[in-house]
Design a protein around this motif. Sequence first.
Motif: not given
Length: 419
Positions: A223-247
């Motif tokens: 999941l990718l959260f795109a942000f415009s310039s703001n007063d809180f953090f430097e990141n332009e994109i915050l990511e959250k990755t979910y992994f599943y087991q292979e089987e």
Amino acid sequence: MSSTVPISSNITAPTPQNTPLNQAPISLALSRPTVPDITEDNEQDDAEEAKPELGGLEQQMLGMVQGKLAGLIGKSSGYIESLPIEVRLSVEALKGVQVKQNELQNQYKRECLELEKKYLGLQMPLYQRRHAIIAGESAPTQEEIDAGEQYSIKDDDEYVTVPKDNSPTASGIPQFWLTALRNHPGITELITERDAEALKHLTDIRIEYLDDKVDGGKPGFKLLFAFSSNDFFENEILEKTYFYQEEVGYSGDFVYDRAIGTDIKWKEEKDLTKEFEIKKQRNKNTNRTRLVRKAHPTESFFNFFSPPVPPAEDALENGDIEEDEFEELEEKLEVDYQIGEDLKEKIIPRAIDYFTGKALEYDMMDDDDDDFDDDDDEDESGGAFEDESDEDADIPARRRGPPKGAANANANPEECKTQ
């Protein structure tokens, strides 16, 4: 593949495999957990008061019996071993057949995942068009407006169309994503007033599927959260990755393995996941005082990007973690998974319905379905209430809602859904 935390469709909240009992199939929809109403709470309190008190010895005996019974789970009763050898060989043969069934189920789920990836690619131009309208980069066309109005009229006969006095312009939709998130019954509980100020700068939420040939051999999504310039953090994109087991798991669905999030680069004194407290300290020797600023963790939507770490499988047995702590961590993992699945399956593909609140109608309908149970179950258990009339006989009995973090349980695990 999978089909709504408050974090609905008619499905139970998947639980990470790292939790002891339930697995987390991605084909299950995530619905918001229900909260007991006042009546239910009173019923529970009355039931607890009605329980007879047990003496210390009786408590110990009860604990021993329960412990013995728990130790028998999964152990052989001796029945299979008592069968003739010819029959036992046939039992082993059936296990071999099951192995092949499992292989086909794994292949089926893999192909479903590839189908999801295919249709996400087909949807990308529509998502890009949506973003352009929300951000005010492009004006909506008359064709798009007409199609939207027809959709609204079909859904609501009393819908009043927008006046056509003005031509459509690239005006954008302020705070679109913040509003959509706040209209999700579970996610809104995670958003503090301080979070809202930062989420006003959220410009888009996107999804990407992992390439299991590259990303450590594990399927999953990002999941990718795109942000415009703001007063809180430097990141332009915050990511959250979910992994599943292979089987796939025992239920025939992919099983949640773990999640990782972006390290947020907070600007000075703007960390929304912490509260700062000023304390006065006195030097015992000089009697002089000084002010010390201490940070304490606090509730925040942005804790979503620092997911809980699943414990080792034998952590509880080895005493590395207390049972209460283990259960609390289990619940956090379940809720974290729910949020990710709801974003993936509901909010991203139907963002406009969450912005307008239309999606809530369907969430509430699903929750209403969960609040009813069959009368037969009550009859068999000898319920404490009697029917007052024949008309009441057809009214399903209300049951207590699942705990926070739980969801609906009426899914078809064989159903392969596209986005």
